[in-house]
Design an enzyme around this catalytic site. Sequence first.
Site, PDB file in Angstrom:
ATOM      1  N   TYR A   1      -8.209 -23.090  -2.833  1.00 24.58           N
ATOM      2  CA  TYR A   1      -9.674 -23.565  -2.365  1.00 24.58           C
ATOM      3  C   TYR A   1     -10.803 -23.031  -2.872  1.00 24.58           C
ATOM      4  O   TYR A   1     -11.458 -23.845  -3.589  1.00 24.58           O
ATOM      5  CB  TYR A   1      -9.837 -24.038  -0.804  1.00 24.58           C
ATOM      6  CG  TYR A   1     -11.137 -24.752  -0.307  1.00 24.58           C
ATOM      7  CD1 TYR A   1     -11.413 -25.816  -1.095  1.00 24.58           C
ATOM      8  CD2 TYR A   1     -12.061 -23.866   0.364  1.00 24.58           C
ATOM      9  CE1 TYR A   1     -12.710 -26.356  -0.597  1.00 24.58           C
ATOM     10  CE2 TYR A   1     -13.084 -24.398   0.495  1.00 24.58           C
ATOM     11  CZ  TYR A   1     -13.465 -25.914   0.056  1.00 24.58           C
ATOM     12  OH  TYR A   1     -14.811 -26.181   0.484  1.00 24.58           O
TER      13      TYR A   1
ATOM     14  N   PHE B   1     -21.556 -22.848   4.435  1.00 24.77           N
ATOM     15  CA  PHE B   1     -20.912 -22.072   5.309  1.00 24.77           C
ATOM     16  C   PHE B   1     -20.213 -23.197   6.540  1.00 24.77           C
ATOM     17  O   PHE B   1     -20.137 -23.938   5.738  1.00 24.77           O
ATOM     18  CB  PHE B   1     -22.324 -21.156   6.169  1.00 24.77           C
ATOM     19  CG  PHE B   1     -22.337 -19.756   5.189  1.00 24.77           C
ATOM     20  CD1 PHE B   1     -22.842 -19.884   4.140  1.00 24.77           C
ATOM     21  CD2 PHE B   1     -21.707 -18.560   5.655  1.00 24.77           C
ATOM     22  CE1 PHE B   1     -22.933 -18.871   3.244  1.00 24.77           C
ATOM     23  CE2 PHE B   1     -21.816 -17.409   4.849  1.00 24.77           C
ATOM     24  CZ  PHE B   1     -22.338 -17.501   3.503  1.00 24.77           C
TER      25      PHE B   1
END
Length: 342
Positions: free
Chosen positions: A143, A172
């Site tokens: 990913y 984040f």
Amino acid sequence: MNVLVTGGAGYIGSHAVKRLHGDGHRVVVIDNLVRGHRAAVPDGVTFVELDLRQTEAVTDVLREHGVECVMHFAALAYVGESVEQPLRYYDNNVGGSMSLLRAIDAAGVKRMVFSSTCATYGEPAPEHMPMNESLPQQPINPYGWSKLMTERALIDYAVATPDFAFVAHRYFNVAGSAADGSIGEDHRPETHLIPILLQAALGQREHVTVFGDDYPTPDGTCIRDYIHVEDLIDAHVVAMDALNDTGTTGGDSGGGGRFFNLGIGRGYSVREVIDAAKRVTGVDFAVKDGARRAGDPPQLFADPSKIKRELGWSATYTDIESMIETAWKWFQAHPKGYVDDA
Ligand code: UDP
């Protein structure tokens, strides 16, 4: 402006659509609905069910709607799944982005805001907290690599195309829902901490498992930087405006590309998030200690000073409880998520 939102039926993309539509932009959504929900896209927004790998059809959408800026959210985003199905991730995330760029090139679109991730940094050592944009990028899963490869292609495309400019935001942990509770998080399967806690508070899970309590952190659980989804989207709008104002000037990478870490600049431990969710919901759901989850770094939190300095953006939600409150509003109103495919 005429804005294309890829992945506009997903959790983060739908919040971008809501904001842009509310601000009076003309929004067109492309989503293949593999992970998105049609019901997350409001009436009045053009919706095209399409996979980004269909380059010619994507080019047609860009031309037909006179798209001036693309916000590119569409991606598969489960770390564990990416380890098990790497080719699917590279094909969808990198292949989809390459096809989109070819369509952008063919249609002559000049602006893009790209959804990247702190997963491109891999597992920085504790002395590198908070994380700034100049840390080495060493992903530890497909990913993260798929996003880093797309960043690289964007850099090279921008160098070769002097009037093309982009911003890549490295997220984040995104949390919360639209403050009015109209759209929210509905992942299937759900793997993220805050939705899992709220499902437990609703009685949909018997207990919650803490993935590891022996990390080198003050309470032994992992620390993450949670940013509210509406703040995150605000940073996209600010980036789009900056691209319109400055075009390709001021890039970080030789072309018109700029990179920003998006977080609030402080971390919360899993235990702290659990305690906050119990306070917000008033439910003392069961919590069990479990084994570590593979690939979880002990702590990740952002240094968001670059975007503050350069674009004047900072988060308005700075405590975890207020973020969870918005998510709780959505979960209470939509205990089964979106009804289109519930
Ligand atoms: N986590 C947990 N139990 C769960 C889900 C997540 O302890 O049921 C932890 C996870 O190990 C990580 C943090 O919560 O330390 C945030 O996980 P999430 O999947 O929400 O986001 P990630 O940090 O993986 O992007």
